[in-house]
Design a protein around this motif. Sequence first.
Motif, PDB file in Angstrom:
ATOM      1  N   ALA A 151      -2.734  14.825  -3.704  1.00  0.00           N
ATOM      2  CA  ALA A 151      -3.463  15.709  -2.783  1.00  0.00           C
ATOM      3  C   ALA A 151      -2.708  17.021  -2.598  1.00  0.00           C
ATOM      4  CB  ALA A 151      -3.659  15.016  -1.436  1.00  0.00           C
ATOM      5  N   ILE A 152      -1.382  16.937  -2.525  1.00  0.00           N
ATOM      6  CA  ILE A 152      -0.555  18.146  -2.405  1.00  0.00           C
ATOM      7  C   ILE A 152      -0.620  18.969  -3.685  1.00  0.00           C
ATOM      8  CG2 ILE A 152       1.811  18.982  -2.135  1.00  0.00           C
ATOM      9  CD1 ILE A 152       2.308  16.478  -0.362  1.00  0.00           C
ATOM     10  N   GLU A 153      -0.514  18.296  -4.831  1.00  0.00           N
ATOM     11  CA  GLU A 153      -0.582  18.979  -6.128  1.00  0.00           C
ATOM     12  C   GLU A 153      -1.936  19.656  -6.335  1.00  0.00           C
ATOM     13  OE1 GLU A 153       0.281  15.940  -8.944  1.00  0.00           O
ATOM     14  OE2 GLU A 153       2.379  15.712  -8.302  1.00  0.00           O
ATOM     15  N   ALA A 154      -2.992  19.067  -5.793  1.00  0.00           N
ATOM     16  CA  ALA A 154      -4.337  19.635  -5.910  1.00  0.00           C
ATOM     17  C   ALA A 154      -4.546  20.799  -4.946  1.00  0.00           C
ATOM     18  CB  ALA A 154      -5.380  18.553  -5.655  1.00  0.00           C
ATOM     19  N   GLN A 166       1.748   7.021  -1.303  1.00  0.00           N
ATOM     20  CA  GLN A 166       2.659   8.092  -1.727  1.00  0.00           C
ATOM     21  C   GLN A 166       2.091   8.821  -2.950  1.00  0.00           C
ATOM     22  OE1 GLN A 166       6.248   9.051  -0.549  1.00  0.00           O
ATOM     23  NE2 GLN A 166       5.089  10.739  -1.481  1.00  0.00           N
ATOM     24  N   LYS A 167       1.580   8.062  -3.916  1.00  0.00           N
ATOM     25  CA  LYS A 167       1.019   8.653  -5.128  1.00  0.00           C
ATOM     26  C   LYS A 167      -0.190   9.517  -4.795  1.00  0.00           C
ATOM     27  CE  LYS A 167      -1.061   7.350  -9.575  1.00  0.00           C
ATOM     28  NZ  LYS A 167      -1.414   6.198 -10.465  1.00  0.00           N
ATOM     29  N   PRO A 169       0.793  -1.230   0.000  1.00  0.00           N
ATOM     30  CA  PRO A 169       0.000   0.000   0.000  1.00  0.00           C
ATOM     31  C   PRO A 169       0.827   1.284   0.000  1.00  0.00           C
ATOM     32  CG  PRO A 169       0.017  -0.951   2.194  1.00  0.00           C
ATOM     33  CD  PRO A 169       0.675  -1.961   1.288  1.00  0.00           C
ATOM     34  N   ILE A 170       2.089   1.210   0.375  1.00  0.00           N
ATOM     35  CA  ILE A 170       2.890   2.430   0.541  1.00  0.00           C
ATOM     36  C   ILE A 170       3.070   3.198  -0.770  1.00  0.00           C
ATOM     37  CG2 ILE A 170       5.113   3.370   1.278  1.00  0.00           C
ATOM     38  CD1 ILE A 170       3.269   2.405   3.536  1.00  0.00           C
ATOM     39  N   PRO A 171       3.423   2.557  -1.896  1.00  0.00           N
ATOM     40  CA  PRO A 171       3.556   3.330  -3.142  1.00  0.00           C
ATOM     41  C   PRO A 171       2.256   4.017  -3.562  1.00  0.00           C
ATOM     42  CG  PRO A 171       4.628   1.198  -3.365  1.00  0.00           C
ATOM     43  CD  PRO A 171       3.859   1.156  -2.083  1.00  0.00           C
ATOM     44  N   GLU A 183      -6.936   0.832   3.828  1.00  0.00           N
ATOM     45  CA  GLU A 183      -8.046   0.818   2.871  1.00  0.00           C
ATOM     46  C   GLU A 183      -8.024   2.088   2.026  1.00  0.00           C
ATOM     47  OE1 GLU A 183     -12.874   1.228   2.655  1.00  0.00           O
ATOM     48  OE2 GLU A 183     -12.021   0.239   4.430  1.00  0.00           O
ATOM     49  N   PHE A 184      -8.111   1.914   0.725  1.00  0.00           N
ATOM     50  CA  PHE A 184      -8.184   3.030  -0.220  1.00  0.00           C
ATOM     51  C   PHE A 184      -9.613   3.136  -0.745  1.00  0.00           C
ATOM     52  CE2 PHE A 184      -3.786   1.702  -0.177  1.00  0.00           C
ATOM     53  CZ  PHE A 184      -3.084   2.893  -0.201  1.00  0.00           C
TER      54      PHE A 184
END
Length: 213
Positions: free
Chosen positions: A35-38, A29-30, A24-26, A182-183
Amino acid sequence: MDLSDIRREYTRGGLRRHDLPESPIPLFQKWLDQAIEAKLTDPTAMTVATVDQDGQPFQRIVLLKHFDENGFVFYTNLGSRKAMHLADNAKISLHFPWHGIERQVHITGVAEKLSTFEVMKYFSSRPKDSQIAAWASKQSSRLTARQALEGKFMELKQKFAKGEVPFPTFWGGYRVKLSSVEFWQGGEHRLHDRFLFTQTEAGYEWDIERLAP
């Protein structure tokens, strides 16, 4: 306004099994990068849930400060309510509510205290006013008035004006060792996509399941 009438359609896209990495980590990170870019407000803010001795859940917002395959890190006053809960029950839940991009991430795990070296290293990197605030606030204790807190902060600011702020031994941090991640991706007609990563007993692999919305 009738609250039951407040709703919207989720249209930003889906999440498919073939899009998922083995860990789940990659993917976290994506999603965090996006979220930061948005330009979401406080993209590293997460709800931290703990439980007291009577089984009463408590939640609060804390900032994520680091994450990797070893866990998710946050810092707090060791006399705080959350720290007292974790001393009795180290099980913890984290939740990232990225509504602006129609996503959520929910994490369960066990919180372990960070080493003194790790905490001191991070504390020394904080802005000086934040360091002073850590000394001024006895987190979760009762206050007679806000002026008492502000007065203590100004007193300490003058005291440490010409020197470094010493490391408070009552201040620390935790690393949440992951049990599940969970995503959640919003979908049209309330047909959301949910995938649950669960740590296997071996501790180095993940089972992946799709959940009904």
